[in-house]
Design a protein around this motif. Sequence first.
Motif, PDB file in Angstrom:
ATOM      1  N   PHE A 185      39.007  39.023   1.585  1.00 26.38           N
ATOM      2  CA  PHE A 185      37.755  39.773   1.576  1.00 26.38           C
ATOM      3  C   PHE A 185      37.983  41.255   1.369  1.00 26.38           C
ATOM      4  O   PHE A 185      38.590  41.908   2.194  1.00 26.38           O
ATOM      5  CB  PHE A 185      37.019  39.587   2.897  1.00 26.38           C
ATOM      6  CG  PHE A 185      36.703  38.162   3.163  1.00 26.38           C
ATOM      7  CD1 PHE A 185      35.717  37.529   2.437  1.00 26.38           C
ATOM      8  CD2 PHE A 185      37.390  37.470   4.127  1.00 26.38           C
ATOM      9  CE1 PHE A 185      35.415  36.204   2.678  1.00 26.38           C
ATOM     10  CE2 PHE A 185      37.092  36.152   4.375  1.00 26.38           C
ATOM     11  CZ  PHE A 185      36.105  35.521   3.653  1.00 26.38           C
ATOM     12  N   ASP A 186      37.492  41.722   0.271  1.00 27.98           N
ATOM     13  CA  ASP A 186      37.464  43.152   0.077  1.00 27.98           C
ATOM     14  C   ASP A 186      36.065  43.587   0.507  1.00 27.98           C
ATOM     15  O   ASP A 186      35.134  43.599  -0.279  1.00 27.98           O
ATOM     16  CB  ASP A 186      37.704  43.455  -1.402  1.00 27.98           C
ATOM     17  CG  ASP A 186      37.655  44.940  -1.658  1.00 27.98           C
ATOM     18  OD1 ASP A 186      37.472  45.699  -0.686  1.00 27.98           O
ATOM     19  OD2 ASP A 186      37.784  45.329  -2.821  1.00 27.98           O
ATOM     20  N   VAL A 187      35.971  43.889   1.822  1.00 23.51           N
ATOM     21  CA  VAL A 187      34.631  44.135   2.366  1.00 23.51           C
ATOM     22  C   VAL A 187      34.010  45.392   1.780  1.00 23.51           C
ATOM     23  O   VAL A 187      32.786  45.515   1.692  1.00 23.51           O
ATOM     24  CB  VAL A 187      34.667  44.165   3.908  1.00 23.51           C
ATOM     25  CG1 VAL A 187      33.296  44.474   4.479  1.00 23.51           C
ATOM     26  CG2 VAL A 187      35.120  42.810   4.426  1.00 23.51           C
ATOM     27  N   THR A 188      34.876  46.318   1.326  1.00 20.97           N
ATOM     28  CA  THR A 188      34.315  47.525   0.695  1.00 20.97           C
ATOM     29  C   THR A 188      33.442  47.127  -0.487  1.00 20.97           C
ATOM     30  O   THR A 188      32.491  47.820  -0.827  1.00 20.97           O
ATOM     31  CB  THR A 188      35.427  48.478   0.208  1.00 20.97           C
ATOM     32  OG1 THR A 188      36.308  47.723  -0.635  1.00 20.97           O
ATOM     33  CG2 THR A 188      36.197  49.063   1.362  1.00 20.97           C
ATOM     34  N   MET A 189      33.782  45.975  -1.080  1.00 23.37           N
ATOM     35  CA  MET A 189      32.986  45.496  -2.209  1.00 23.37           C
ATOM     36  C   MET A 189      31.527  45.309  -1.801  1.00 23.37           C
ATOM     37  O   MET A 189      30.622  45.503  -2.608  1.00 23.37           O
ATOM     38  CB  MET A 189      33.569  44.187  -2.723  1.00 23.37           C
ATOM     39  CG  MET A 189      33.188  43.835  -4.137  1.00 23.37           C
ATOM     40  SD  MET A 189      34.187  42.455  -4.674  1.00 23.37           S
ATOM     41  CE  MET A 189      33.156  41.089  -4.282  1.00 23.37           C
ATOM     42  N   ILE A 190      31.339  44.911  -0.534  1.00 18.01           N
ATOM     43  CA  ILE A 190      29.962  44.727  -0.060  1.00 18.01           C
ATOM     44  C   ILE A 190      29.167  46.009  -0.257  1.00 18.01           C
ATOM     45  O   ILE A 190      28.003  45.985  -0.632  1.00 18.01           O
ATOM     46  CB  ILE A 190      29.958  44.302   1.430  1.00 18.01           C
ATOM     47  CG1 ILE A 190      30.506  42.881   1.556  1.00 18.01           C
ATOM     48  CG2 ILE A 190      28.554  44.377   2.016  1.00 18.01           C
ATOM     49  CD1 ILE A 190      30.533  42.349   2.966  1.00 18.01           C
ATOM     50  N   LYS A 191      29.848  47.132  -0.032  1.00 19.47           N
ATOM     51  CA  LYS A 191      29.148  48.419  -0.164  1.00 19.47           C
ATOM     52  C   LYS A 191      28.783  48.707  -1.607  1.00 19.47           C
ATOM     53  O   LYS A 191      27.811  49.409  -1.889  1.00 19.47           O
ATOM     54  CB  LYS A 191      30.026  49.544   0.391  1.00 19.47           C
ATOM     55  CG  LYS A 191      30.183  49.426   1.894  1.00 19.47           C
ATOM     56  CD  LYS A 191      30.908  50.635   2.468  1.00 19.47           C
ATOM     57  CE  LYS A 191      31.359  50.335   3.887  1.00 19.47           C
ATOM     58  NZ  LYS A 191      32.781  50.557   4.109  1.00 19.47           N
ATOM     59  N   TYR A 192      29.609  48.200  -2.537  1.00 19.93           N
ATOM     60  CA  TYR A 192      29.333  48.477  -3.945  1.00 19.93           C
ATOM     61  C   TYR A 192      28.286  47.553  -4.527  1.00 19.93           C
ATOM     62  O   TYR A 192      27.724  47.843  -5.568  1.00 19.93           O
ATOM     63  CB  TYR A 192      30.621  48.401  -4.770  1.00 19.93           C
ATOM     64  CG  TYR A 192      31.602  49.470  -4.375  1.00 19.93           C
ATOM     65  CD1 TYR A 192      31.226  50.813  -4.420  1.00 19.93           C
ATOM     66  CD2 TYR A 192      32.874  49.149  -3.934  1.00 19.93           C
ATOM     67  CE1 TYR A 192      32.111  51.802  -4.027  1.00 19.93           C
ATOM     68  CE2 TYR A 192      33.761  50.124  -3.546  1.00 19.93           C
ATOM     69  CZ  TYR A 192      33.376  51.444  -3.588  1.00 19.93           C
ATOM     70  OH  TYR A 192      34.243  52.421  -3.194  1.00 19.93           O
ATOM     71  N   LEU A 193      28.058  46.445  -3.869  1.00 22.80           N
ATOM     72  CA  LEU A 193      27.015  45.556  -4.368  1.00 22.80           C
ATOM     73  C   LEU A 193      25.657  46.191  -4.061  1.00 22.80           C
ATOM     74  O   LEU A 193      25.410  46.629  -2.944  1.00 22.80           O
ATOM     75  CB  LEU A 193      27.127  44.176  -3.716  1.00 22.80           C
ATOM     76  CG  LEU A 193      28.372  43.356  -4.086  1.00 22.80           C
ATOM     77  CD1 LEU A 193      28.390  42.040  -3.316  1.00 22.80           C
ATOM     78  CD2 LEU A 193      28.447  43.081  -5.574  1.00 22.80           C
ATOM     79  N   THR A 194      24.807  46.207  -5.060  1.00 19.55           N
ATOM     80  CA  THR A 194      23.499  46.845  -4.889  1.00 19.55           C
ATOM     81  C   THR A 194      22.545  45.881  -4.178  1.00 19.55           C
ATOM     82  O   THR A 194      22.803  44.678  -4.126  1.00 19.55           O
ATOM     83  CB  THR A 194      22.902  47.187  -6.262  1.00 19.55           C
ATOM     84  OG1 THR A 194      22.680  45.941  -6.961  1.00 19.55           O
ATOM     85  CG2 THR A 194      23.830  48.069  -7.074  1.00 19.55           C
ATOM     86  N   PRO A 195      21.459  46.424  -3.654  1.00 20.49           N
ATOM     87  CA  PRO A 195      20.450  45.535  -3.059  1.00 20.49           C
ATOM     88  C   PRO A 195      19.984  44.467  -4.042  1.00 20.49           C
ATOM     89  O   PRO A 195      19.708  43.332  -3.648  1.00 20.49           O
ATOM     90  CB  PRO A 195      19.311  46.478  -2.711  1.00 20.49           C
ATOM     91  CG  PRO A 195      19.967  47.800  -2.518  1.00 20.49           C
ATOM     92  CD  PRO A 195      21.118  47.830  -3.482  1.00 20.49           C
ATOM     93  N   GLU A 196      19.918  44.829  -5.315  1.00 16.72           N
ATOM     94  CA  GLU A 196      19.515  43.832  -6.315  1.00 16.72           C
ATOM     95  C   GLU A 196      20.548  42.726  -6.443  1.00 16.72           C
ATOM     96  O   GLU A 196      20.186  41.553  -6.596  1.00 16.72           O
ATOM     97  CB  GLU A 196      19.293  44.502  -7.675  1.00 16.72           C
ATOM     98  CG  GLU A 196      17.920  45.102  -7.790  1.00 16.72           C
ATOM     99  CD  GLU A 196      17.574  45.466  -9.227  1.00 16.72           C
ATOM    100  OE1 GLU A 196      18.523  45.588 -10.038  1.00 16.72           O
ATOM    101  OE2 GLU A 196      16.388  45.625  -9.503  1.00 16.72           O
ATOM    102  N   SER A 255      35.153  45.582   9.183  1.00 14.26           N
ATOM    103  CA  SER A 255      36.145  45.240   8.164  1.00 14.26           C
ATOM    104  C   SER A 255      36.797  43.908   8.509  1.00 14.26           C
ATOM    105  O   SER A 255      36.850  43.516   9.676  1.00 14.26           O
ATOM    106  CB  SER A 255      37.215  46.328   8.103  1.00 14.26           C
ATOM    107  OG  SER A 255      37.843  46.433   9.350  1.00 14.26           O
ATOM    108  N   VAL A 256      37.295  43.241   7.484  1.00 18.99           N
ATOM    109  CA  VAL A 256      37.934  41.942   7.696  1.00 18.99           C
ATOM    110  C   VAL A 256      39.412  42.044   7.354  1.00 18.99           C
ATOM    111  O   VAL A 256      39.769  42.594   6.311  1.00 18.99           O
ATOM    112  CB  VAL A 256      37.272  40.844   6.828  1.00 18.99           C
ATOM    113  CG1 VAL A 256      37.867  39.478   7.154  1.00 18.99           C
ATOM    114  CG2 VAL A 256      35.774  40.825   7.047  1.00 18.99           C
ATOM    115  N   GLY A 257      40.235  41.537   8.225  1.00 12.25           N
ATOM    116  CA  GLY A 257      41.685  41.615   8.012  1.00 12.25           C
ATOM    117  C   GLY A 257      42.280  40.289   7.601  1.00 12.25           C
ATOM    118  O   GLY A 257      41.732  39.598   6.740  1.00 12.25           O
TER     119      GLY A 257
END
Length: 377
Positions: free
Chosen positions: A4-15, A95-97
């Motif tokens: 899990f690259d949780v930072t990716m969650i931040k880059y995903l837009t609400p859409e 964050s996920v390790g």
Amino acid sequence: MGRFDVTMIKYLTPEDFRVLTAIEMGMKNHEVVPLQLVASIASLRNGGCHKIIKELIRHKLVCFEHSKVQGYRLTCLGYDFLALKALTSRHIVKSVGNQIGVGKESDIYIAANDNDEQVVLKFHRLGRTSFRQIKSKRDYLKNRKTGSWLYLSRLSAMKEFAFMKALYDNGFPVPKPHDFNRHTVAMQLVQGYPLCQIHEIEDVQQVYDDIMNLIVHLANYGLIHSDFNEFNLMLNDKDAVTLIDFPQMVSTSHANAEFYFDRDVQCIRDFFKRRFNFESESLPKFSDVKKVYSLDVEVNASGFSKEIQEFDKVLDEMNDQKEEQEEEDEFVAKALEADHQEDKDNENLEYKNELEKFEAEDKKKEYKVENEKCKEV
Ligand code: ADP
Ligand code: MG
């Protein structure tokens, strides 16, 4: 970096999340969700929706299928992300390790919350093994067949959370449950090791007694763990026991309660004998159980009752099928054995016939030779 690259969650837009959620919703009734349906649930135009989906596919959150119908479905990772998104926005996880465990039906990760405290995430994954075995003949599964791994994994997590919470609130030695979303339970990290990894204990008798008392204590509260074994018991450096893994718990009023109770007890006896060469006189019996509290009734009356009942139906069905399968396997094995024996007998018979023929030929030859010898003389 793990799965899990949780930072990716931040880059995903609400859409992006709207589309991901739309696919999840579509999967309640469709194995794969056609573009038009995704777009309409997400209130987007086909073109715009398609662009977002392509991005989600690139991140492996969604995949394209063109078997019977063309459309999209969530991947495991896509479902994980939806749960993680919910748990991060509730400040349960930041964050996920690393992965710390792989169960038969789960993946366990260590994670951290906003205060940098460690939490454990258990992603339930029904269908990886067991669900394939369910012949979905029952209505509730027929209707739910599409997306059933999503559905069953969610029920499993919900049941686990409900029982873990009830047990924790009643002072049982279980991890503190923090929260759950979809198929994912967030809980306290247990310090120590699973019993299966432990080869030396200072006071074996004491630990054995603690564990047996736990089985009885649970039953006095109306509950049987029913997967009570060395993989689901953790021991810390003071040899204190913590119990984990609750999706298969049953009530002491279950039709097969005594069977499950005895099986739990036997599992521990077998392990202690095998690992520590320890055998004890004390053997808890189901008839010794004195109900002091009905935690089974309490949990089943909680907000999760419908889901728990639904999930229990599936579990019972799976157990029945396992039994049927075992009987069938045994039958087939016996039949094969009989066939095999028959083959062997036939083979022997053939061999015998051949041998007799051969010997007869030999005798004839000998006789001929003898005859010729006679003639010579
Ligand atoms: P499964 O249902 O797949 O067997 P479990 O809940 O038993 O899943 O977890 C699998 C493994 O992960 C356990 O045997 C244990 O080693 C580890 N584990 C699970 N929960 C925790 C926890 N709260 N703290 C520490 N380790 C855990
Ligand atoms: Mg387990």
